[in-house]
Scaffold this active site. Structure first.
Site, PDB file in Angstrom:
ATOM      1  N   GLY A   5      -4.258  -4.332  -3.493  1.00 20.41           N
ATOM      2  CA  GLY A   5      -5.647  -2.950  -4.466  1.00 20.41           C
ATOM      3  C   GLY A   5      -4.591  -2.038  -4.516  1.00 20.41           C
ATOM      4  O   GLY A   5      -4.062  -1.114  -3.878  1.00 20.41           O
ATOM      5  N   HIS A   6      -4.996  -2.028  -5.865  1.00 24.10           N
ATOM      6  CA  HIS A   6      -3.638  -0.974  -6.066  1.00 24.10           C
ATOM      7  C   HIS A   6      -4.525   0.890  -6.951  1.00 24.10           C
ATOM      8  O   HIS A   6      -5.760   0.252  -7.594  1.00 24.10           O
ATOM      9  CB  HIS A   6      -2.936  -1.222  -7.306  1.00 24.10           C
ATOM     10  CG  HIS A   6      -1.997  -2.286  -7.307  1.00 24.10           C
ATOM     11  ND1 HIS A   6      -0.823  -2.452  -7.814  1.00 24.10           N
ATOM     12  CD2 HIS A   6      -1.865  -2.865  -5.745  1.00 24.10           C
ATOM     13  CE1 HIS A   6       0.070  -3.365  -7.241  1.00 24.10           C
ATOM     14  NE2 HIS A   6      -1.197  -3.152  -6.304  1.00 24.10           N
TER      15      HIS A   6
ATOM     16  N   ASP B  55       0.918  -1.354   0.123  1.00 23.35           N
ATOM     17  CA  ASP B  55      -0.228   0.239   0.454  1.00 23.35           C
ATOM     18  C   ASP B  55       0.691   1.346   0.130  1.00 23.35           C
ATOM     19  O   ASP B  55       0.001   2.092   0.451  1.00 23.35           O
ATOM     20  CB  ASP B  55      -1.301   0.624   1.478  1.00 23.35           C
ATOM     21  CG  ASP B  55      -2.085  -1.013   1.132  1.00 23.35           C
ATOM     22  OD1 ASP B  55      -2.032  -1.796   0.098  1.00 23.35           O
ATOM     23  OD2 ASP B  55      -2.459  -1.068   2.440  1.00 23.35           O
TER      24      ASP B  55
ATOM     25  N   GLN C 263       2.036  -6.433  -3.151  1.00 20.93           N
ATOM     26  CA  GLN C 263       2.702  -6.371  -1.774  1.00 20.93           C
ATOM     27  C   GLN C 263       3.653  -5.044  -1.898  1.00 20.93           C
ATOM     28  O   GLN C 263       4.275  -4.560  -2.512  1.00 20.93           O
ATOM     29  CB  GLN C 263       3.001  -6.980  -1.040  1.00 20.93           C
ATOM     30  CG  GLN C 263       1.558  -8.267  -1.433  1.00 20.93           C
ATOM     31  CD  GLN C 263       0.751  -8.894  -2.878  1.00 20.93           C
ATOM     32  OE1 GLN C 263       1.242  -9.399  -3.017  1.00 20.93           O
ATOM     33  NE2 GLN C 263      -0.467  -8.596  -3.152  1.00 20.93           N
TER      34      GLN C 263
ATOM     35  N   LYS D  13       1.715   2.383  -4.769  1.00 17.12           N
ATOM     36  CA  LYS D  13       2.185   1.599  -6.369  1.00 17.12           C
ATOM     37  C   LYS D  13       1.201   1.727  -8.154  1.00 17.12           C
ATOM     38  O   LYS D  13       1.938   2.346  -8.758  1.00 17.12           O
ATOM     39  CB  LYS D  13       2.308  -0.248  -6.556  1.00 17.12           C
ATOM     40  CG  LYS D  13       3.260   0.158  -5.718  1.00 17.12           C
ATOM     41  CD  LYS D  13       3.488  -1.870  -5.108  1.00 17.12           C
ATOM     42  CE  LYS D  13       2.462  -2.981  -4.451  1.00 17.12           C
ATOM     43  NZ  LYS D  13       1.840  -1.798  -2.947  1.00 17.12           N
TER      44      LYS D  13
HETATM   45  P1  GDP Z   1      -0.870  -0.226  -3.558  1.00 15.19           P
HETATM   46  O1  GDP Z   1      -1.405  -0.746  -3.210  1.00 15.19           O
HETATM   47  O2  GDP Z   1       0.420   0.031  -3.260  1.00 15.19           O
HETATM   48  O3  GDP Z   1      -1.337   0.965  -5.216  1.00 15.19           O
HETATM   49  O4  GDP Z   1      -1.639   1.814  -2.038  1.00 15.19           O
HETATM   50  P2  GDP Z   1      -2.864   1.403  -2.519  1.00 15.19           P
HETATM   51  O5  GDP Z   1      -3.998   1.952  -3.162  1.00 15.19           O
HETATM   52  O6  GDP Z   1      -3.595  -0.098  -1.816  1.00 15.19           O
HETATM   53  O7  GDP Z   1      -3.038   2.741  -1.238  1.00 15.19           O
HETATM   54  C1  GDP Z   1      -2.637   3.570  -1.199  1.00 15.19           C
HETATM   55  C2  GDP Z   1      -3.456   4.995  -0.656  1.00 15.19           C
HETATM   56  O8  GDP Z   1      -2.787   6.377  -0.736  1.00 15.19           O
HETATM   57  C3  GDP Z   1      -4.267   5.182  -2.039  1.00 15.19           C
HETATM   58  O9  GDP Z   1      -5.801   4.703  -1.462  1.00 15.19           O
HETATM   59  C4  GDP Z   1      -4.065   5.982  -2.470  1.00 15.19           C
HETATM   60  O10 GDP Z   1      -4.760   7.089  -3.438  1.00 15.19           O
HETATM   61  C5  GDP Z   1      -3.600   6.860  -2.475  1.00 15.19           C
HETATM   62  N1  GDP Z   1      -2.016   7.896  -2.347  1.00 15.19           N
HETATM   63  C6  GDP Z   1      -1.331   7.294  -2.868  1.00 15.19           C
HETATM   64  N2  GDP Z   1      -0.293   7.789  -2.550  1.00 15.19           N
HETATM   65  C7  GDP Z   1      -0.430   9.574  -2.302  1.00 15.19           C
HETATM   66  C8  GDP Z   1       0.216  10.566  -1.301  1.00 15.19           C
HETATM   67  O11 GDP Z   1       0.569  10.872  -1.615  1.00 15.19           O
HETATM   68  N3  GDP Z   1      -0.397  11.474  -0.614  1.00 15.19           N
HETATM   69  C9  GDP Z   1      -2.375  10.625  -0.233  1.00 15.19           C
HETATM   70  N4  GDP Z   1      -2.425  11.409   0.964  1.00 15.19           N
HETATM   71  N5  GDP Z   1      -2.554   9.686  -0.839  1.00 15.19           N
HETATM   72  C10 GDP Z   1      -1.831   9.029  -1.861  1.00 15.19           C
HETATM   73  P1  IMO Z   2      -1.013  -4.636  -2.550  1.00 12.46           P
HETATM   74  O1  IMO Z   2      -0.529  -4.491  -3.414  1.00 12.46           O
HETATM   75  C1  IMO Z   2      -1.298  -4.694   2.042  1.00 12.46           C
HETATM   76  C2  IMO Z   2      -1.054  -8.529   3.203  1.00 12.46           C
HETATM   77  C3  IMO Z   2      -1.932  -9.191   4.058  1.00 12.46           C
HETATM   78  C4  IMO Z   2      -1.667 -10.416   5.431  1.00 12.46           C
HETATM   79  C5  IMO Z   2      -0.402 -10.999   4.117  1.00 12.46           C
HETATM   80  C6  IMO Z   2      -1.190 -11.935   3.790  1.00 12.46           C
HETATM   81  O2  IMO Z   2      -1.792  -3.397  -2.647  1.00 12.46           O
HETATM   82  O3  IMO Z   2      -0.020  -3.501  -1.445  1.00 12.46           O
HETATM   83  P2  IMO Z   2      -2.438 -12.579   1.833  1.00 12.46           P
HETATM   84  O4  IMO Z   2      -3.634 -12.573   1.212  1.00 12.46           O
HETATM   85  O5  IMO Z   2      -1.572 -12.487   0.937  1.00 12.46           O
HETATM   86  O6  IMO Z   2      -2.322 -13.947   2.313  1.00 12.46           O
HETATM   87  O7  IMO Z   2      -2.001 -12.001   3.294  1.00 12.46           O
HETATM   88  O8  IMO Z   2      -0.213 -10.031   3.432  1.00 12.46           O
HETATM   89  N1  IMO Z   2      -0.747  -8.506   2.199  1.00 12.46           N
HETATM   90  C7  IMO Z   2      -0.797  -6.869   1.898  1.00 12.46           C
HETATM   91  N2  IMO Z   2      -0.899  -6.001   3.520  1.00 12.46           N
HETATM   92  N3  IMO Z   2      -1.194  -4.636   0.894  1.00 12.46           N
HETATM   93  C8  IMO Z   2      -1.240  -5.409   0.195  1.00 12.46           C
HETATM   94  O9  IMO Z   2      -0.968  -5.333  -1.226  1.00 12.46           O
HETATM   95  C9  IMO Z   2      -1.265  -6.513   0.163  1.00 12.46           C
HETATM   96  N4  IMO Z   2      -1.411  -7.800   0.198  1.00 12.46           N
HETATM   97  C10 IMO Z   2      -1.698  -9.130   1.080  1.00 12.46           C
HETATM   98  O10 IMO Z   2      -3.189  -7.869   4.685  1.00 12.46           O
HETATM   99  O11 IMO Z   2      -1.584  -9.387   6.221  1.00 12.46           O
HETATM  100 MG    MG Z   3      -3.318  -1.586  -1.981  1.00 15.74          MG
END
Ligand code: GDP
Ligand code: IMO
Ligand code: MG
Length: 421
Positions: free
Chosen positions: A40-41, A13, A222, A16
């Site tokens: 979840g991207h 998270d 991840q 990415k």
């Molecule tokens: P990912 O899994 O690495 O793609 O990240 P996620 O989408 O799960 O979580 C990142 C969260 O932070 C999302 O809700 C994005 O919209 C948000 N986000 C990304 N970059 C920034 C930033 O620079 N500032 C803020 N406030 N939110 C951001």
């Molecule tokens: P993105 O790509 C954050 C965490 C889960 C759990 C562990 C194992 O959005 O960054 P799994 O379902 O893979 O067996 O879970 O890894 N986890 C993540 N945490 N971002 C993710 O993906 C994750 N994918 C798995 O919360 O602790």
């Molecule tokens: Mg994510």
């Protein structure tokens, strides 16, 4: 030509999705290399938010190609939902999405097994996303799995039933009620749906693209601290989230890896169980969670929040051979008088900069305090206008890690991206 890799350096998270989308303009192809619907991207542009789980984050640029690599585990049901949502935005992705025949399938019974295992673990739960990831990768390495390419074989249904029945006998060993029929009906319909996409020999395609001089960005899922080998085992995911995963998850030789772009949040979050030395359990953690909207993109769970951990970052920079850094969510840190960053760990009164082997080890972070900044930076566009103390924060990180920060993200929108070079 070489393949650049963008991957998360913390516990996932890191942003990415947003950054892959923002950088897609510099590439011809975006290729996801591991993970599955546990990811979840999130992407935001034109005041719209999109969350992708399986589909690469270059998909909104209709002139670019996207590849789901062999390293992924795909749940056709989640995939269909993603495609349907994109169709709702007027996007037909049949022409620019390729799926490797060697990627593995998540069966409904993989999801049930995931839930049954987690339930049986009681207090020592991994905190899995319950998407069937662990059981699907277990079948892959156990040489039992079904792959996307198998869908095209006459024997597919028979092989599906055989694997399903193996799973059912395992699930029945647990006290775990379930109703497979509706899940199976939905899954089989989704299998029919996914057939209409381009199934390819991804490893050949990617190498042909390279030969033809096409620019490829490999997208990780991840984060490195969740890597099956190097993360805080067993509180990890079931794939190699580190750079080596891009080679095995796409079929690229190590010598064809170019830049390794490591992405990290300006602080830390973790969702699920496992060690988190800099975690803030009091109101500062709550403040980071509220300001940063730290709730899981896949499960909606509140993310655990804490200060930046440079010991962990140095470890993952080393493992990945990171050549440049992207720092996200700098805007969330506005308003703190003092920012703390962990620069070492104290373990049994000894100071170390190594991550301990045992996840049970009591780790006390050794902090360096840095001055914060008060300004709202979410509308800034130019690196020169960044507050001096933010520049100092970045310099400190660069000096500690010996890698330059080339991009700073100051908001969720595609446009809220500041290039430092
Ligand atoms: P990912 O899994 O690495 O793609 O990240 P996620 O989408 O799960 O979580 C990142 C969260 O932070 C999302 O809700 C994005 O919209 C948000 N986000 C990304 N970059 C920034 C930033 O620079 N500032 C803020 N406030 N939110 C951001
Ligand atoms: P993105 O790509 C954050 C965490 C889960 C759990 C562990 C194992 O959005 O960054 P799994 O379902 O893979 O067996 O879970 O890894 N986890 C993540 N945490 N971002 C993710 O993906 C994750 N994918 C798995 O919360 O602790
Ligand atoms: Mg994510």
């Amino acid at each position: 030509m070489k393949v650049d890799v963008l991957l998360g350096l913390q516990w996932g998270d890191e942003g990415k999705g947003k950054l892959v989308d923002a950088l897609t303009g510099d590439y011809d192809i975006i290729a996801r290399f591991q993970g599955g619907p546990n990811a979840g991207h999130t992407l935001e542009f034109n005041n719209q938010k999109h969350v992708l789980h399986t589909i690469p984050s270059g998909i909104f640029h209709s002139d670019k190609l996207n590849l789901i690599g062999n390293g992924l585990v795909i749940d056709p049901v989640v995939f269909k939902r993603e495609v349907d949502r994109l169709s709702g935005f007027g996007l037909d992705i049949h022409h620019n999405l390729f799926i490797s025949k060697k990627s593995h399938l998540i069966l409904p019974t993989h999801r049930l097994l995931d839930a049954a295992y987690e339930t049986s673990k009681g207090n020592s739960k991994i905190g899995s996303t319950l998407k069937g990831i662990g059981p699907a990768y277990t079948d892959k390495t156990g040489r039992e799995g079904l792959r996307i390419g198998d869908i095209l074989e006459d024997s597919f249904l028979e092989r599906y039933k055989c694997l399903r029945d193996q799973h059912l006998s395992k699930i029945r060993q647990f006290d775990f009620p379930f109703d497979l029929q509706p899940l199976e009906d939905e899954w089989l319909a989704a299998i029919d749906f996914i057939r209409s996409f381009k199934f390819v020999n991804g490893e050949y395609l990617v190498n042909e693209w390279l030969k033809a001089g096409r620019r490829i960005l490999a997208e990780g899922a991840q984060g490195s601290m969740l890597d099956i080998d190097f993360g805080s085992y067993p509180f990890v995911t079931s794939s190699n989230t580190t750079c080596a995963g891009a080679c095995t998850g796409l079929g690229i030789a190590p010598g064809h890896i170019g830049n390794v772009i490591g992405i990290f949040k300006a602080y830390c979050t973790r969702v699920g169980s496992g060690p988190f030395p800099t975690e803030l359990l009091e109101e500062t953690g709550e403040l980071l969670r509220t300001t940063g909207r730290e709730y899981g993109s896949t499960t909606g769970r509140p993310r655990r929040c804490g200060w930046l951990d440079l010991v962990a970052l140095r470890y993952t920079v080393m493992l990945n051979g990171v050549t440049s850094l992207i720092m996200t969510k700098a805007d969330v840190l506005s308003g703190f008088d003092t920012l703390r960053v962990a620069t070492a760990y104290k373990i049994h009164d000894k100071v170390t900069t190594e991550i301990p082997f045992d996840t049970e080890t009591r780790v006390e972070p050794v902090f360096t305090d840095l001055p914060g900044w008060a300004e709202d930076i979410s509308n800034l566009k130019d690196k020169n206008s960044l507050p001096e103390n933010l520049k100092g924060y970045i310099r400190f990180i660069e000096e500690y890690l010996q890698v330059p920060v080339t991009v700073v993200s100051v908001g969720p929108d595609r446009e809220a991206t500041i290039y430092m070079t």
